[in-house]
Design an enzyme around this catalytic site. Structure first.
Site, PDB file in Angstrom:
ATOM      1  N   ASP A   1       0.803  -1.236   0.000  1.00  0.00           N
ATOM      2  CA  ASP A   1       0.000   0.000   0.000  1.00  0.00           C
ATOM      3  C   ASP A   1       0.832   1.279   0.000  1.00  0.00           C
ATOM      4  O   ASP A   1       0.340   2.341  -0.338  1.00  0.00           O
ATOM      5  CB  ASP A   1      -0.941   0.016   1.221  1.00  0.00           C
ATOM      6  CG  ASP A   1      -0.192  -0.124   2.547  1.00  0.00           C
ATOM      7  OD1 ASP A   1       1.038  -0.338   2.519  1.00  0.00           O
ATOM      8  OD2 ASP A   1      -0.834  -0.038   3.610  1.00  0.00           O
ATOM      9  N   HIS A   2       2.102   1.183   0.372  1.00  0.00           N
ATOM     10  CA  HIS A   2       2.885   2.415   0.512  1.00  0.00           C
ATOM     11  C   HIS A   2       3.456   2.884  -0.816  1.00  0.00           C
ATOM     12  O   HIS A   2       3.324   4.032  -1.192  1.00  0.00           O
ATOM     13  CB  HIS A   2       4.020   2.219   1.521  1.00  0.00           C
ATOM     14  CG  HIS A   2       3.581   2.381   2.943  1.00  0.00           C
ATOM     15  ND1 HIS A   2       2.605   1.610   3.512  1.00  0.00           N
ATOM     16  CD2 HIS A   2       3.985   3.236   3.911  1.00  0.00           C
ATOM     17  CE1 HIS A   2       2.421   1.986   4.767  1.00  0.00           C
ATOM     18  NE2 HIS A   2       3.252   2.981   5.033  1.00  0.00           N
TER      19      HIS A   2
ATOM     20  N   SER B   1       7.457   6.937  12.797  1.00  0.00           N
ATOM     21  CA  SER B   1       7.228   5.653  12.139  1.00  0.00           C
ATOM     22  C   SER B   1       7.966   4.500  12.804  1.00  0.00           C
ATOM     23  O   SER B   1       8.874   4.687  13.607  1.00  0.00           O
ATOM     24  CB  SER B   1       7.667   5.790  10.681  1.00  0.00           C
ATOM     25  OG  SER B   1       8.648   4.856  10.358  1.00  0.00           O
TER      26      SER B   1
ATOM     27  N   ARG C   1       9.691   2.367  11.054  1.00  0.00           N
ATOM     28  CA  ARG C   1      10.675   1.846  10.089  1.00  0.00           C
ATOM     29  C   ARG C   1      11.986   1.478  10.780  1.00  0.00           C
ATOM     30  O   ARG C   1      12.646   2.328  11.386  1.00  0.00           O
ATOM     31  CB  ARG C   1      10.877   2.837   8.930  1.00  0.00           C
ATOM     32  CG  ARG C   1      11.526   4.130   9.266  1.00  0.00           C
ATOM     33  CD  ARG C   1      11.431   5.117   8.100  1.00  0.00           C
ATOM     34  NE  ARG C   1      10.046   5.569   7.929  1.00  0.00           N
ATOM     35  CZ  ARG C   1       9.687   6.785   7.560  1.00  0.00           C
ATOM     36  NH1 ARG C   1      10.605   7.694   7.276  1.00  0.00           N
ATOM     37  NH2 ARG C   1       8.410   7.116   7.448  1.00  0.00           N
TER      38      ARG C   1
ATOM     39  N   ASP D   1       4.018  -1.266  11.363  1.00  0.00           N
ATOM     40  CA  ASP D   1       3.646   0.093  10.996  1.00  0.00           C
ATOM     41  C   ASP D   1       3.114   0.762  12.256  1.00  0.00           C
ATOM     42  O   ASP D   1       2.335   0.161  13.008  1.00  0.00           O
ATOM     43  CB  ASP D   1       2.573   0.089   9.904  1.00  0.00           C
ATOM     44  CG  ASP D   1       2.400   1.485   9.340  1.00  0.00           C
ATOM     45  OD1 ASP D   1       2.944   1.769   8.260  1.00  0.00           O
ATOM     46  OD2 ASP D   1       1.759   2.327  10.023  1.00  0.00           O
TER      47      ASP D   1
ATOM     48  N   ARG E   1       0.534  13.015  10.035  1.00  0.00           N
ATOM     49  CA  ARG E   1       1.895  13.517  10.263  1.00  0.00           C
ATOM     50  C   ARG E   1       2.204  14.658   9.312  1.00  0.00           C
ATOM     51  O   ARG E   1       1.865  14.579   8.121  1.00  0.00           O
ATOM     52  CB  ARG E   1       2.931  12.403  10.036  1.00  0.00           C
ATOM     53  CG  ARG E   1       2.854  11.367  11.106  1.00  0.00           C
ATOM     54  CD  ARG E   1       3.952  10.338  11.034  1.00  0.00           C
ATOM     55  NE  ARG E   1       3.821   9.506  12.215  1.00  0.00           N
ATOM     56  CZ  ARG E   1       4.039   8.197  12.252  1.00  0.00           C
ATOM     57  NH1 ARG E   1       4.452   7.566  11.180  1.00  0.00           N
ATOM     58  NH2 ARG E   1       3.881   7.540  13.369  1.00  0.00           N
TER      59      ARG E   1
HETATM   60  C1  MIC Z   1       4.575   6.319   8.192  1.00  0.00           C
HETATM   61  O1  MIC Z   1       3.427   6.721   8.279  1.00  0.00           O
HETATM   62  O2  MIC Z   1       5.560   6.990   8.541  1.00  0.00           O
HETATM   63  C2  MIC Z   1       4.808   4.932   7.637  1.00  0.00           C
HETATM   64  C3  MIC Z   1       5.461   5.097   6.324  1.00  0.00           C
HETATM   65  O3  MIC Z   1       3.589   4.268   7.465  1.00  0.00           O
HETATM   66  C4  MIC Z   1       5.686   4.164   8.638  1.00  0.00           C
HETATM   67  C5  MIC Z   1       6.171   2.866   8.162  1.00  0.00           C
HETATM   68  C6  MIC Z   1       7.324   2.967   7.220  1.00  0.00           C
HETATM   69  O4  MIC Z   1       8.212   3.785   7.369  1.00  0.00           O
HETATM   70  O5  MIC Z   1       7.323   2.162   6.292  1.00  0.00           O
HETATM   71  C7  MIC Z   1       5.033   3.943  10.008  1.00  0.00           C
HETATM   72  O6  MIC Z   1       4.164   4.689  10.386  1.00  0.00           O
HETATM   73  O7  MIC Z   1       5.471   3.053  10.749  1.00  0.00           O
HETATM   74 FE1  SF4 Z   2       0.321   5.024   5.073  1.00  0.00          FE
HETATM   75 FE2  SF4 Z   2       1.723   5.630   7.258  1.00  0.00          FE
HETATM   76 FE3  SF4 Z   2       0.364   7.498   5.913  1.00  0.00          FE
HETATM   77 FE4  SF4 Z   2      -0.952   5.681   7.268  1.00  0.00          FE
HETATM   78  S1  SF4 Z   2       0.418   7.236   8.101  1.00  0.00           S
HETATM   79  S2  SF4 Z   2      -1.426   6.393   5.199  1.00  0.00           S
HETATM   80  S3  SF4 Z   2       0.318   3.873   6.983  1.00  0.00           S
HETATM   81  S4  SF4 Z   2       2.112   6.347   5.181  1.00  0.00           S
END
Ligand code: MIC
Ligand code: SF4
Length: 647
Positions: free
Chosen positions: A72-73, A542, A544, A127, A387
């Site tokens: 999905d990303h 996140s 990650r 996530d 965010r």
């Molecule tokens: C995000 O919202 O920052 C992400 C991308 O969903 C991350 C996961 C990632 O870095 O792949 C998260 O929230 O954990």
């Molecule tokens: Fe995707 Fe992370 Fe954004 Fe949610 S906050 S939509 S999981 S990138």
């Protein structure tokens, strides 16, 4: 064991969820416990690494009740890299017997809520917004990929017993005030570190009036407080939602005892909540919309795992119907799932959105993680996301604000930041009795017999995971960077255009700390690694694990800060970087970039001093770690530890 548990916590929804899964330890706030995980979720950006780790650990099939791999990303496939990641994920899901949610099927948290999340279950996801499923009464926690890989392999998940904060909701939301405003109010009160070590548990007379999608918006963005997770009880509303997605047989009631007592209480009278907005560049920077009213807006983005439910998008459709988005402004809408998208089309709402000038994007994270819609230089972008860290949109100079769908649409129609209450009232938003679960992009697990023939395909961009070296008796090096408070994982390991490097650590490591200091990688290479000094809440945001893995690849030996965010701290241990905190916060001022430091690591459970060789001072520091964490660090991280001790 049970009678040693804190009796108070057992009366809470959180305590009940923990107790039914508790395998080791006692439920006393702050004490380490291990719990059984029923479900796991991974997404493509963290999932490739999680599966590479599973392969490295020799896991060959999941031991959980349910594991789902979502894509999905990064779905844009600008070259072979991303496409190869998808093929890898598809082939390993087939081999392991997982559900695979293909690109375009929707955002993991929204899809999981609709299809799989269940009251009373535990869910571990790679996530940080995994707590979304707390909206249905699950204990849903975000973690690094390696922890999720281990849970998938049947290992227990370790965490500190949280303090349970009761968030008491009373009153009724006023027209044009949304669930998003409730979580923004929570953030306004407790900020981006106010939830660390805690679970936010919602209760009170207003709960029966909040639908599951509204609750999920709240639990989703609870992640921004640093909380371990957020949870709602499972009640008639939960049943209604589960019925609408065809899963009423999976419903069960879950509620706190009548005489529940919480460690802390935050009380919010919904009748007094007003439209709120988080200003650049932090979700904790919350003010009333009226404070920034009139600011010119260039772009509006609706979607993300926070606000992409059918209810959210029908709200947008009602507000946009027969109107037109301001001419110089771009409005995008990313539905949270294919089922939501289908229902919007089926019931005619899509026409209202398109007719008003909205651009409909794929059912993915999209602009939320910098995949398209980077704003123009200095643009003001209003997003219904969770965010707004500097540069996350893809444009460093952009001013990103976070709001409800109602506020976002008001901005799209007027071209300036506007209070949605000025736009009139909305009729009751109808939920369809049945949200048909579209299955075209959801691949169910293969039969065990057929899996044997499956070959797992590793394209050239997919590099195997490397083990770290054992920790030497003395760590020595230079302070490569000194940072402020609230450094996010987006500062450490930017996402956006680099998402296609998630399976290739040597390449991704070239971008460590790039948003803060583009010279970092070269300097770290030249000095053969070193140390990082930081402030409070280091590593927030996140899950990650690349934010630990890539610095570890660059031989970052220790990170010394005022405090850490939960998931990042666990990731540092997993990848062999020593996390230390200052005993006296003012000692932060006694280290500068360029200072030569050393640490004797022979007794990390005892007194530890950071020797600042340049300033000729010894600074007392401590590890926020358990004995086991220290053992893991000593052997070079979790993979080496499991290989060495098979435990
Ligand atoms: C995000 O919202 O920052 C992400 C991308 O969903 C991350 C996961 C990632 O870095 O792949 C998260 O929230 O954990
Ligand atoms: Fe995707 Fe992370 Fe954004 Fe949610 S906050 S939509 S999981 S990138």
């Amino acid at each position: 064991m049970a009678n040693k548990n804190d009796a108070k916590i057992l009366k809470t929804v959180t305590g009940k969820l923990l107790q039914t899964h508790l395998k080791e330890g006692t439920l006393i706030p702050g004490e380490e416990i291990s719990i059984r995980i029923d479900q796991t979720l991974t997404q493509d950006a963290t999932g490739t690494m999680a599966f590479l780790e599973s392969e490295a650990l020799g896991i060959d099939k999941p031991q959980t009740e349910l594991s789902v791999s979502y894509i999905d990303h990064n779905t844009l496939k600008q070259d072979f890299k991303n496409a190869d990641d998808h093929v890898y994920l598809q082939s390993i899901a087939a081999k392991y017997g997982l559900y695979l949610s293909k690109a375009g099927n929707g955002i993991c948290h929204q899809v999981h809520l609709e299809r799989f999340a269940r009251p009373g279950k535990t869910l571990l996801g790679s996530d940080s917004h995994t707590p979304t499923s707390g909206g249905i009464g699950a204990l849903a926690i975000g973690a690094g990929g390696l922890d999720v890989a281990q849970a998938m392999g049947g290992r227990l998940f370790k965490l500190k017993t949280p303090t349970v904060v009761g968030v008491k909701l009373t009153g009724h939301l006023k027209p044009m005030v949304a669930a998003k405003d409730i979580i923004l109010e929570v953030l306004r009160r407790i900020g981006v570190k106010g939830g660390v070590g805690k679970v936010l548990e919602y209760f009170g007379p207003a709960i029966p009036h909040l639908t599951v999608p509204q609750r999920a918006t709240i639990t989703n963005m609870g992640a921004e407080t640093g909380a371990t997770t957020s949870v709602f009880p499972s009640d008639e509303q939960t049943k209604t939602f589960m019925d609408s997605v065809g899963r009423s047989n999976e419903w069960s009631e879950l509620k706190a005892d009548d005489d529940v007592e919480y460690d802390e209480i935050i009380e919010i009278n919904l009748s007094k909540v007003i439209p709120l907005i988080a200003k650049p560049h932090s979700p904790g920077n919350v003010v009333p919309v009226t404070e920034v009213e009139g600011t010119k807006v260039n772009q509006v983005c609706i979607g993300s795992c926070t606000n992409s439910s059918f209810e959210d998008l029908v709200t947008a459709a009602y507000m946009l119907k027969g109107k037109r988005v301001k001419q110089n402004l771009s409005l995008t809408i990313s539905p949270g799932s294919m089922s939501v998208y289908y229902a919007l089309a089926k019931h005619g709402y899509l026409a209202d959105l398109i007719g008003a000038g909205a651009r409909i994007l794929e059912c993915t994270c999209g602009p939320c993680i910098g995949q398209g819609q980077a704003p123009k230089t200095d643009a003001v972008s209003i997003r219904t996301f969770n965010r707004n860290f500097k540069g996350r949109s893809g444009t460093k100079s952009a001013q990103v604000y976070l709001s409800s769908v109602q506020t976002a649409v008001a901005c799209a129609l007027t071209g300036v930041i506007s209070d949605p209450r000025e736009m009139g009232e909305l009729r009751e938003i109808p939920m369809p009795q049945h949200l048909r679960m579209k299955t075209a992009l959801m691949v169910p697990p293969m039969e065990e017999e057929d899996r044997k023939e499956i070959e797992v395909i590793h394209g050239p961009n997919i590099k195997p995971i490397q083990c770290m070296e054992e920790m030497p008796g003395t760590l020595e090096g230079e302070t490569l960077l000194k940072l402020e408070d609230d450094i996010t994982t987006d500062h450490i390991m930017p996402a956006g255009v680099y998402l296609s490097l998630r399976s290739n650590v040597p390449e991704y490591a070239k971008h460590v700390f790039e948003p803060v200091d583009p010279t970092f990688h070269d300097r770290a290479k030249e000095k053969n690694g070193g140390f990082i000094i930081g402030g409070e809440n280091y590593g927030q945001g996140s899950s990650r694990e690349h934010a630990a893995l890539c610095p570890s690849y660059l031989k970052i030996k220790a990170i010394i800060v005022k405090s850490f965010a939960r998931i990042h701290l666990a990731n540092l241990v997993n990848f062999g970087i020593l996390p230390l905190t200052f005993k006296n916060q003012t000692d932060y001022d006694r280290c500068d970039q360029g200072d030569k430091l050393s640490i004797n690591t022979t007794n990390l459970s005892g007194e530890i001093f950071l020797k600042n060789e340049t300033k000729k001072i010894d600074i007392p520091v401590k590890t926020p770690l358990t004995e086991k964490d220290i053992e893991i660090l000593k052997v070079g991280g979790m993979i080496s530890y499991i290989r060495k001790y098979n435990k």
